[in-house]
Design an enzyme around this catalytic site. Structure first.
Site, PDB file in Angstrom:
ATOM      1  N   ARG A  51       0.831  -1.209   0.000  1.00 50.04           N
ATOM      2  CA  ARG A  51       0.000   0.000   0.000  1.00 50.04           C
ATOM      3  C   ARG A  51       0.862   1.255   0.000  1.00 50.04           C
ATOM      4  O   ARG A  51       0.419   2.336  -0.354  1.00 50.04           O
ATOM      5  CB  ARG A  51      -0.974   0.007   1.184  1.00 50.04           C
ATOM      6  N   TYR A 103     -15.703  19.700 -14.393  1.00 49.98           N
ATOM      7  CA  TYR A 103     -16.086  18.291 -14.274  1.00 49.98           C
ATOM      8  C   TYR A 103     -17.037  18.131 -13.090  1.00 49.98           C
ATOM      9  O   TYR A 103     -16.682  18.455 -11.963  1.00 49.98           O
ATOM     10  CB  TYR A 103     -14.830  17.442 -14.105  1.00 49.98           C
ATOM     11  N   ASP A 172      -7.254  21.612 -12.778  1.00 49.12           N
ATOM     12  CA  ASP A 172      -7.530  20.334 -13.426  1.00 49.12           C
ATOM     13  C   ASP A 172      -7.130  20.484 -14.899  1.00 49.12           C
ATOM     14  O   ASP A 172      -7.794  21.192 -15.658  1.00 49.12           O
ATOM     15  CB  ASP A 172      -9.021  19.996 -13.274  1.00 49.12           C
ATOM     16  N   LYS A 197      -8.096   9.780 -19.661  1.00 50.59           N
ATOM     17  CA  LYS A 197      -8.407  10.414 -20.926  1.00 50.59           C
ATOM     18  C   LYS A 197      -7.214  10.269 -21.883  1.00 50.59           C
ATOM     19  O   LYS A 197      -6.737   9.172 -22.050  1.00 50.59           O
ATOM     20  CB  LYS A 197      -8.810  11.864 -20.680  1.00 50.59           C
TER      21      LYS A 197
HETATM   22  C1  PLP Z   1     -12.746  12.452 -16.413  1.00 52.49           C
HETATM   23  C2  PLP Z   1     -12.385  13.668 -15.669  1.00 52.49           C
HETATM   24  C3  PLP Z   1     -12.123  13.634 -14.298  1.00 52.49           C
HETATM   25  C4  PLP Z   1     -12.276  12.376 -13.467  1.00 52.49           C
HETATM   26  O1  PLP Z   1     -11.428  11.384 -13.871  1.00 52.49           O
HETATM   27  P1  PLP Z   1     -11.686   9.814 -13.624  1.00 52.49           P
HETATM   28  O2  PLP Z   1     -10.453   9.202 -14.124  1.00 52.49           O
HETATM   29  O3  PLP Z   1     -12.935   9.459 -14.364  1.00 52.49           O
HETATM   30  O4  PLP Z   1     -11.894   9.654 -12.132  1.00 52.49           O
HETATM   31  C5  PLP Z   1     -11.735  14.811 -13.686  1.00 52.49           C
HETATM   32  N1  PLP Z   1     -11.634  15.967 -14.369  1.00 52.49           N
HETATM   33  C6  PLP Z   1     -11.892  16.039 -15.681  1.00 52.49           C
HETATM   34  C7  PLP Z   1     -11.750  17.337 -16.390  1.00 52.49           C
HETATM   35  C8  PLP Z   1     -12.271  14.898 -16.370  1.00 52.49           C
HETATM   36  O5  PLP Z   1     -12.546  14.980 -17.673  1.00 52.49           O
END
Ligand code: PLP
Length: 369
Positions: A51, A103, A172, A197
């Site tokens: 962990r 998001y 982000d 992504k």
């Molecule tokens: C998809 C996304 C997230 C969350 O990511 P996960 O991998 O699905 O937990 C956060 N911020 C943005 C801008 C996203 O497109």
């Protein structure tokens, strides 16, 4: 890409090779273990338990850290990374600001879990962040271009204003990746991203990361991961490590194609209110040009109705009808189906790596019905 991004992209594919001994595997081994051989007393730098440490994560984090140009920690999803960054900063009584058009899960997390711990969660549209008023705000969360509206806010100006008011800025950067925008260099304290992504890029893995040059903050993030236990699986870390090696290549192709396709869609009789920060007449263009190195691979467009949008998405042979974005396959979805504050016929299009003329022919045919 800039010379510097080219240099990083080249370094990225040779990163593992730098530390090899004769006979070591050139490719990254996948280390699946919870236990490490640990006779006697624990020693600094010697792994103790799964962990807390894993060599596959460490190789991934070395690659993430190279492309972010900052220490980075990997998480099993973008939301795990975002949660860690939020929980490392906030305390009871804090006021935080989150975009209304970012998001949506970040807002749900803040409303549902931070609010009941005594954190006041204020939401504002991305374009409204410029209003400032960050005095007494502990944390400002930014996402630019916003998702799905693709509005852009001034990172350098906002991060400076947040810092001057004594707060922490978290950006982000999922939609852009470091190869399209570098928030830390524009003054952000922290970058978070969903590597599910474009960095993963093949729609087969969820991962995320946090990067920051603030050592005390990163220590809190590492402690959060170890104590809360939301750790990446070694196999997912291995897959993302492999994907990162082609991220610059895929990202460049996707952005190149998006520029061509956005310009053609803007002229298309079936399309209204096209949004792409790379188009000279887009409201976000000047700011995007000032702070982004590419304009991204996401395009927002409106068709006349929900029906027309569904027919376009489902009738195009080169579009995956799916939520999420950033894969090698182009994908699209009607965002109003999730309750986003957009027109019923609004489509978010994620441009993939298909040859651009083949993709355009398929999109155009689907638009004509
Ligand atoms: C998809 C996304 C997230 C969350 O990511 P996960 O991998 O699905 O937990 C956060 N911020 C943005 C801008 C996203 O497109």
């Amino acid at each position: 890409m800039s010379d510097r991004d080219d240099e990083l992209a080249a370094k990225l594919v040779h990163l593992r090779g730098e530390g090899l001994e004769k006979g070591d595997p050139l490719a990254l081994p996948l280390t699946l273990t919870s236990m490490y051989h640990l006779p006697g007393d624990p020693a600094p730098g010697v792994p103790g338990y799964g962990r807390a440490e894993n060599p596959t994560w460490e190789a991934l984090e070395a690659a993430l850290s190279l492309i972010e140009d900052a220490p980075a920690l990997a998480f099993p999803s973008g939301m795990a990374a975002i949660s860690a960054a939020l929980f490392a900063v906030v305390k009871a009584g804090d006021r935080i600001v989150i975009p209304t058009d970012g998001y949506y899960t970040t807002r749900l997390l803040a409303d549902r879990f931070l609010a009941k711990l005594g954190v006041t969660v204020v939401t504002r549209p991305t374009l409204d962040m410029a209003r400032g008023g960050f005095e007494g705000v502990a944390l400002v969360f930014l996402e630019t271009p916003s998702n799905p509206g693709l509005d852009v806010c001034d990172l350098a100006g906002l991060c400076e204003a947040v810092r001057a008011a004594g707060g922490v800025s978290i950006v982000d950067n999922t939609t852009m990746t470091p190869f399209g925008q570098r928030p830390l260099e524009l003054g952000a304290d922290v970058v978070v991203a969903s590597d599910t992504k474009a960095p993963g890029g093949h729609s087969d893995v969820l991962m995320g990361h946090v990067a920051s040059r603030d050592a005390a903050f990163m220590e809190e993030v590492a402690a959060w991961r170890k104590l809360a236990g939301g750790i990446p699986g070694p196999f997912e870390a291995w897959m993302l490590h492999r994907s990162l090696e082609t991220l610059p290549l895929r990202f460049e192709r996707m952005c190149d194609s998006a520029e061509v396709i956005a310009a053609r869609l803007a002229e298309h009789p079936a399309v209204r209110n096209l949004r792409y920060p790379g188009l000279a007449d887009d409201p976000a263009h000047l700011m995007a040009k000032a702070q982004m190195t590419r304009f991204g691979f996401l395009i927002g467009l409106e068709l006349e109705s929900a029906d027309a949008a569904e027919r376009f998405i489902n009738g195009c042979g080169l579009l995956a009808a799916a939520t999420s974005f950033g894969g090698v396959h182009s994908s699209a979805e009607r965002r109003a189906r999730w309750g986003d504050d957009v027109a019923e016929g609004f489509v978010r299009l994620s441009v993939g790596t298909e040859p651009v003329e083949a993709l355009w022919a398929a999109l155009d045919a689907a638009l004509r019905g």
